[in-house]
Motif scaffolding. Sequence first.
Motif: not given
Length: 227
Positions: A107-108, A112-116, A222-227
């Motif tokens: 699930p983790l 993460f994949m879906l969010f990214g 997956v959060n590296y460039e997310f504003p």
Amino acid sequence: MMMNLFSSFDPSSKWNMSVNWTSAYMGLMILPATFWVIPSRFNLLWTKISLTLHNEFKILIGEKTKGSTIMFASLFNLILFSNFIGLFPYIFTSSSHLTMTLSLALPLWLSFMLFGWINNTIHMFAHLVPQGTPPILMPFMVLIESISNIIRPGTLAIRLSANMIAGHLLLTLLGNSGPLLNFYLLNLLFMIQLLLLTLEMAVSIIQSYVFTVLSTLYSSEVNYEFP
């Protein structure tokens, strides 16, 4: 009497009920101590560990995803308690079974994949090709990176369960040879068992930390460039 060597890792009981899975939830017994007016030394130690994990995970994740460190610190506490409670006799080690470890990792990774891919699609595509890759190797790197992303939940789950099984299996093998030894060798076996038990305690801490840190790193990608 064991039918085979791995029967000690079988999640079944003689009452025809899977009550040994309750060892994963025995940590709820210590929750009332957190509501005491004057905290105990154990509560202060656990709070110190949680704050240390919070500060470290905050560096790995960054400031953009506030509150995520609570989830990863709770995951660390759950795995650590499951590893430690399994060191006691006649208690099933839930973290040594793929049913639990894969239920934590899959699930983790999927979230993460879906969010990214939904919120940061360009970065996820760019992550498939490392910087500085020659153009002729780019198709192969995309294939390799895709496979490495797909097998991440499996490697997380197998790493945790295999390390927990290996130590318990060694303790079981040495323990079964006890009735065949004389008095002096039995004392030597007892000391070796104590050393292995100490090593298993260290492995329990390390494996729970490794599982949580790798999950944190996957989240930070997956959060590296997310504003």
